[in-house]
Motif scaffolding. Structure first.
Motif, short mmCIF file in Angstrom:
data_model
loop_
_atom_site.label_atom_id
_atom_site.label_comp_id
_atom_site.label_asym_id
_atom_site.label_seq_id
_atom_site.Cartn_x
_atom_site.Cartn_y
_atom_site.Cartn_z
N GLN A 1 11.15 -4.09 3.94
CA GLN A 1 11.71 -4.53 5.22
C GLN A 1 11.12 -3.68 6.33
N LYS B 1 13.28 -2.25 -1.21
CA LYS B 1 14.28 -2.58 -2.22
C LYS B 1 13.61 -3.25 -3.40
N ARG B 2 14.20 -3.03 -4.57
CA ARG B 2 13.81 -3.83 -5.73
C ARG B 2 14.90 -4.87 -5.95
N TYR C 1 20.36 -5.73 -6.24
CA TYR C 1 19.25 -5.05 -5.56
C TYR C 1 19.51 -3.57 -5.56
N LEU D 1 15.35 -17.34 -1.22
CA LEU D 1 14.67 -16.88 -2.42
C LEU D 1 15.40 -17.43 -3.63
N GLU E 1 10.25 -9.32 6.47
CA GLU E 1 10.28 -8.90 5.06
C GLU E 1 8.99 -9.28 4.35
N HIS E 2 8.47 -8.34 3.59
CA HIS E 2 7.34 -8.59 2.70
C HIS E 2 7.88 -8.64 1.29
N TRP E 3 7.55 -9.69 0.57
CA TRP E 3 8.00 -9.80 -0.82
C TRP E 3 6.80 -9.78 -1.75
N SER F 1 2.24 -12.22 -3.19
CA SER F 1 3.18 -11.77 -2.17
C SER F 1 3.35 -12.83 -1.10
N GLU G 1 10.80 -5.73 -2.11
CA GLU G 1 10.93 -6.18 -0.73
C GLU G 1 10.70 -4.98 0.19
N TYR H 1 5.27 -13.32 3.14
CA TYR H 1 5.78 -12.62 4.32
C TYR H 1 6.80 -13.50 5.03
#
Lengths: 474, 474
Positions: free
Chosen positions: B453, B383-384, B371, B439, B403-405, B428, B451, B430
């Motif tokens: 946060q 973050k990626r 990451y 994950l 966290e949102h992905w 996406s 991501e 949540y």
């Protein structure tokens, strides 16, 4: 002596390429807080905010209109007008437009012409010189401000002064001379007769126009037409592009000062700098005991007489003297302080190579706030978007990308298709490809969100604006 | 002469602080592709991949186990074992552990001890020297490789050679000497008798242990205990921390080579470098006609004999000679090439100040992928995250952040509470604060997601691991 107030005319035309990578065409040095907490534009405005001055008239690149407006607002300055140049034509036409505007307001208007990107550390000396210049200007002189030189600088033009006028402290101009070589500059400085040409002027608007009409009638006509056909909107006045493009491009010096028989110069020693290179910034910045001026997260070891600016990352320098290091998030400059002018050659190379780092910053300012690219991949990019309270982006759509918005601060009012809804901190929404949408900050605090764009084409030009509060729908 | 194959023993212990900011403790120089497409560890392995060598035995820091495994995998190397040091004890105990391991496999094992962070450009010369050293080792010598010096280097120890042994090309060792001052180094080089101490050795495992038992019995006992109590897991062998901590810390040179009466040296001229500083990298890198070695997005103007490495942003250098510029996304180094060793002082200062830039990169490697922090605000960070095909993160929860992905490449298999579902590119999901989640990349291509946060505390230590495929739940 008249008690009429002097009209400051502030020119914001340059792209500040010698202060790359901090200064770039899209947001050049006059807008940067390089010599203190305020930008140089703000500093310039604040130096002429006293009761002897009228509200300033501002002339700037059309593309910078919202930056200028925002900087004036935060500095508490109300402009007379903000005149927008759709195209650059050097200083003589810009000042002609200002003179025409002022003449409509006041027949005997005196204008103090000020570049927006200079630093003047001794303000009382500046004001004293203005008072002297004012007297001469009211007697019919076109007065230029000549800086007492303290070294044989080859980066400036010089003015040779002749006998003093009847106004104490103001001299006739013997001649203007181009940027000299070092030896010539040294003899100029030694003579005591020569002054640096600062680009600051004080004269009557009417008289400037009369001189210009005599020497450049076509320029005056073009400026008149550009004003007559201008679009006016609150404090903004956007000159007509076709008309203004008809004006020859020339500087005040060439077009008027070197031709008039009424040129005068007021010598002034005021800790002036035009910040023409990073070395000039080193000159005026406070230094540590090793002669280093640093800004931001900087670590120095065995390093002397250097200027180090860390805008983004930690910058560590070891074992070097007389260097310039300027690090931004997408470009790092390392230069010899003695050849700091050569930064321009780097910028020229970037231009030739068709790159973007000389024009755009990663943070891009918009009327509604700003955005910053924080990550870029093959089929996605990530931006942080900040929207000012009460502001909104245009009603828009994209053909090639979908957008995910995650609010990380404040509250967003989102329009997506037929729906309108609030998205709060730690909430997200999704804008499908092709869907009409709008982002607004309805609140009282800054709105910040992370936008993840996903799609096969992610250029800024994939945008169809259906409605815009800032006149950007055409 | 035996036809038994030689066992390469590769040591990966250093933190490479002199190559900061590219090299950092969490991912030091041996893992970086500094001298070609492969990392130096991979290069070291590939130099001993011929049929005369057995599978290599690797000894590394426990924290680097997944990086080592991944680098061996991509280089197509199958290790004999990867021995993990829970704590550093210098080279003598590491080699003792390797010798004990090899002795169990083969009584007369010969081991070729190789630091993982060296560059050897003349491989045939290296192999010829190994062949000579092998003969001497089989006759009972402990052979060290001595580099023919080409300049009075003060950064290395020296070996004085005595008469040649019965094996052609191999000499008795007269004495080992510490890093000399410049003048002494110059007399050494002029004499023709002195060689640089490379830290490469060839000897029998049994004989090394016998010598160590005689001089450092406590060290051998501690290493035996650390192995007996080790956790073994496929190719990994994690030494017992308490037992290994009982070993004295010492180098092969001090502990054995300077004490044995069987020391021998094989002089070799093989374009060797330990890349002990950025200047050494400049030395071995191909240069342009101005003597500049550059890497990445670099623009040079009027610059000579410099090393410029742009890892992230554009780096422009003008008007400088003999400089080192290394720019990463969170740290920029500008140094004098002549004092490139001083980079260590910068790193020492970072340590003293309790910073992180000397240990962590913004890209952090994990067994499942990596990451990278791309943005950080007051109550959020972005973050990626990249997850390798088939890999998954631990089943976990966070007390202080949601966290949102957003998936931007590949497909994610997400566990969130009781649910399990797929999230595809441009979709996406949540993860609420406190919710148990996982994950996984169930696919055949890399999974990439952004991501976001959001929360009041965003430290890496706000993680409760409920289940983990990589033994990280304790």
């Amino acid at each position: 002596m008249s008690t009429e107030r002097i009209h400051p005319v502030v020119l914001s035309g340059g792209s500040g390429s010698r202060l790359w990578p901090l200064s770039r065409a899209g947001y050049p040095k006059q807008f940067l807080p390089l010599a203190g907490e305020n930008s140089m534009l703000q500093g310039t405005m604040q130096r002429v905010a006293g009761s002897q001055f009228a509200a300033p008239l501002m002339i700037c690149n059309d593309e910078h209109r919202y930056v200028v407006a925002e900087q004036l607002r935060t500095a508490g300055i109300t402009a007379n007008r903000i005149i927008l140049e759709p195209i650059g034509r050097n200083t003589a036409p810009a000042v002609a437009v200002a003179a025409l505007t002022l003449l409509e307001q006041q027949e005997d208007a005196l204008m103090l012409v000020l570049p927006s990107d200079h630093v003047i550390q001794n303000e009382p000396a500046f004001h004293a010189a203005i008072a002297q210049a004012e007297k001469a200007a009211r007697q019919g002189h076109l007065v230029t401000f000549g800086i007492t030189p303290n070294k044989p600088e080859t980066g400036y033009g010089y003015i040779q002064q002749a006998e003093e006028l009847s106004v104490s402290g103001v001299h006739k101009v013997a001649r203007f001379v181009e940027k000299p070589d070092f030896d010539t500059a040294a003899t100029y400085v030694a003579s005591g007769e020569f002054l640096w040409n600062s680009g600051i002027f004080l004269f009557s608007a009417k008289q400037y126009l009369d001189e210009l009409k005599a020497h450049h009638p076509k320029m005056v006509k073009a400026c008149q037409a550009a004003l007559e056909l201008a679009e006016n909107d609150l404090t903004f006045c956007r000159l007509n592009k076709e008309a203004f493009a008809n004006s020859p491009s020339d500087s005040i010096d060439y077009a008027v000062m070197e031709k008039t028989t009424h040129a005068a110069v007021v010598p002034v020693d005021m800790n002036w700098s035009d910040l023409g290179a990073w070395s000039a910034l080193w000159d005026i910045t406070e230094k540590d005991s090793d002669g280093n001026a640093s800004h931001g997260d900087v670590l120095l070891h065995n390093t002397r007489n250097s200027y180090v600016h860390a805008d983004h990352a930690l910058v560590a320098v070891t074992g070097l003297d007389d260097v310039i290091v300027v690090a931004t998030d997408d470009a790092v400059l390392v230069a010899n302080r003695d050849n700091a002018q050569d930064v321009k050659k780097i910028v020229d190379t970037l231009k030739e190579q068709g790159r973007y780092e000389h024009t755009l910053h990663t943070t891009v300012h918009r009327p509604w706030g700003n955005y910053r690219g924080i990550d870029l991949g093959e089929r996605y990019q990530v931006k942080r978007i900040s929207v000012k309270p009460g502001e909104q982006l245009s009603l828009q759509k994209h053909y090639h990308r979908a957008e995910h918005w995650i609010v990380v601060k404040g509250t967003a009012l989102v329009t997506c298709g037929e729906k309108e809804f609030l998205v709060r901190e730690n909430e997200s929404t999704y804008i499908p490809m092709g869907e009409v949408h709008r982002l607004k900050n309805p609140g009282k605090v800054e709105l910040e969100l992370i936008e993840v764009q996903s799609g096969g084409y992610l250029g800024e030009d994939d945008i169809v604006r259906l409605e815009d509060g800032y006149g950007r729908t055409q």
